[in-house]
Design a protein around this motif. Structure first.
Motif, mmCIF file in Angstrom:
data_model
loop_
_atom_site.group_PDB
_atom_site.id
_atom_site.type_symbol
_atom_site.label_atom_id
_atom_site.label_comp_id
_atom_site.label_asym_id
_atom_site.label_seq_id
_atom_site.Cartn_x
_atom_site.Cartn_y
_atom_site.Cartn_z
ATOM 1 N N HIS A 117 6.401 34.791 -32.242
ATOM 2 C CA HIS A 117 6.741 33.436 -31.802
ATOM 3 C C HIS A 117 7.139 32.516 -32.951
ATOM 4 N N SER A 120 9.578 30.013 -31.883
ATOM 5 C CA SER A 120 9.023 28.925 -31.059
ATOM 6 C C SER A 120 8.558 27.793 -31.956
ATOM 7 N N THR A 257 12.123 34.497 -27.393
ATOM 8 C CA THR A 257 12.159 34.164 -28.830
ATOM 9 C C THR A 257 12.921 35.199 -29.651
ATOM 10 N N PRO A 286 4.013 28.672 -25.168
ATOM 11 C CA PRO A 286 4.356 30.058 -25.543
ATOM 12 C C PRO A 286 3.218 30.988 -25.141
#
Ligand code: SF4
Length: 431
Positions: A117, A120, A257, A286
């Motif tokens: 992530h 993100s 992602t 997320p």
């Protein structure tokens, strides 16, 4: 003995209602956990290394903790650019020591965020994070979106604890009252129970977000008849569902992602949520994988100002994903020693990176042999947080949870082993 309110140390849901029954040091029953959590907890004491191991020619030999810790400290002290990688499946206390040690060594510390992530976080740094706790979702959300993720298989209790199957304060009959939209490139298990399944062509996420934003803004006239395989009619239907929800919760995974567009996809998702907040309440979260990957971002940030890929070689913290991330450093053959904590890059990193890992002194701190073990010169087994070690972990929504222990197998914790390595580093660098 029955242990109640245990926390499952597997995924970012950090389920804290687990019941474990033990007889001596054997786990005989686990209640409330999903298949993934049950497997980890039931096999708590199996497949562990009995003690540290070190390379001996083509094979391995047993070593003492003192010897392995001395070796690890020596390797890190001898290096010009040590890399300290992993940190997502360990306790926050160990993560904090890791940051302090990386700073003293002038090395780089990175977590598995950089291969999940990380995008993100880059998007959140640009446009903010309209987040909330999972408790808010459970009690209020009447529309759920799962985009590029499949919680039925990857976070199996997410839907039963917080979304589709979880009754909340304002939703007494959740399964009927909550609507579910799933967006993915294939029909997953989660998609099969959705009220709307939106199948997009691979790499089409950014375009679909842009089309939805245009429709929500009242500019549907600029949207072509199909966008990334999705009809305009379906996009308009979804936009209307999102606008008319009382409380919408948007969850996304690495299907977003790590798709083409990466952090721009997430940025566009956040901006869609921003548009929707002009009509009603929407939040975005997320779906984090490793149980304490969020914790690594929290600890790194409050200690250095940066969430992952922190480089101390300039004597101050420096962060530049794509340059200071573990994969990039390894691919450039830049680091000359590596400490891997509670992660398995051998199973995930590109071959070029693994070849470099085998050519430098690499030490692994992990309870059991993994795919990474053959790449290392030394492995130090430790206790598993949530099984035979306690500590702090952060749930995927940023809520810190005390993870408890229910076994005593005699292994030192990650915090103890890293603390001892750090002490030896301090003896040389701060005598
Ligand atoms: S959903 Fe995740 S945290 Fe909860 S029991 Fe399953 S693996 Fe463990």
């Amino acid at each position: 003995m029955i242990h109640t309110d245990m926390v499952c140390p597997f995924c970012g849901c950090l389920c804290d209602d687990i019941v474990v029954e033990t007889e001596g040091n054997a786990v005989v029953r686990v209640d409330n956990a999903c298949t993934l959590g049950t497997h980890k907890l039931m096999n708590a004491s199996m497949d562990r290394l009995k003690g540290p191991i070190m390379r001996d020619g083509a094979g391995w030999r047993d070593a003492t903790y003192d010897e392995a810790i001395e070796y690890a400290a020596g390797v890190l002290l001898d290096a010009d650019r040590p890399l300290l990688y992993g940190w997502s499946s360990t306790q926050g206390e160990a993560q904090g020591l890791g940051v302090s040690m990386a700073e003293l060594l002038g090395g780089v510390i990175d977590s598995t965020t950089s291969v999940c992530h990380g995008p993100s976080i880059l998007a959140i740094q640009e446009v903010g994070h309209p987040g909330c706790t999972l408790g808010q979702v459970k009690n209020r959300a009447d529309l759920i979106v799962y985009w590029g993720c499949n919680p039925t298989e990857a976070h199996p209790r997410h839907m039963s604890r917080y979304t589709t199957y979880a009754d909340g304060f304002f939703l007494q009959n959740s399964f009927r009252e909550r609507k579910l939209i799933v967006v993915d490139i294939r029909k997953t298990e989660t998609a099969s129970i959705a009220d709307e399944f939106v199948q997009i062509t691979p790499g089409g996420d950014y375009a679909v977000f842009s089309a939805l934003r245009a429709i929500v803004r009242g500019r549907g006239d600029v949207v072509p008849p199909t966008v990334a395989g999705v009809t305009k009619e379906q996009l308009e239907r979804i936009a209307e569902m999102c606008k008319s929800a009382k409380f919408g919760a948007f969850f996304f995974g690495v299907g977003l992602t790590m798709a083409p567009g990466r952090y721009k996809n997430v940025r566009n998702a956040i901006e869609l949520v921003d548009e929707l907040n002009r009509y009603t309440k929407w939040t975005l979260t997320p779906l984090r994988g490793h149980y304490n990957v969020y914790g690594s971002n929290e600890v790194f940030t409050w200690m250095t100002g940066y969430p992952y890929a922190v480089d101390f070689s300039r004597q101050i913290a420096f962060y530049n994903p794509g340059e200071t991330t573990a994969v990039d450093i390894l691919a450039r053959k830049e680091c000359d020693a590596c400490l891997i904590v509670a992660s398995d890059p051998g199973a995930h990193f590109p071959r070029k990176c693994l070849e470099h890992l085998t050519s430098i002194p690499t030490v692994l701190i992990d309870p059991a042999r993994t795919v990474t073990t053959p790449l290392c010169r030394c492995q130090i087994p430790t206790a598993v947080t949530g099984i035979d070690a306690s500590g702090t972990a952060y749930r995927m929504d940023g809520v810190p949870i005390h993870v408890k222990t229910f076994l005593d197998l005699g292994y030192p914790t990650d915090t103890e082993v890293i603390g001892r390595i750090f002490e030896k580093v301090q003896e040389v660098r701060h005598p």
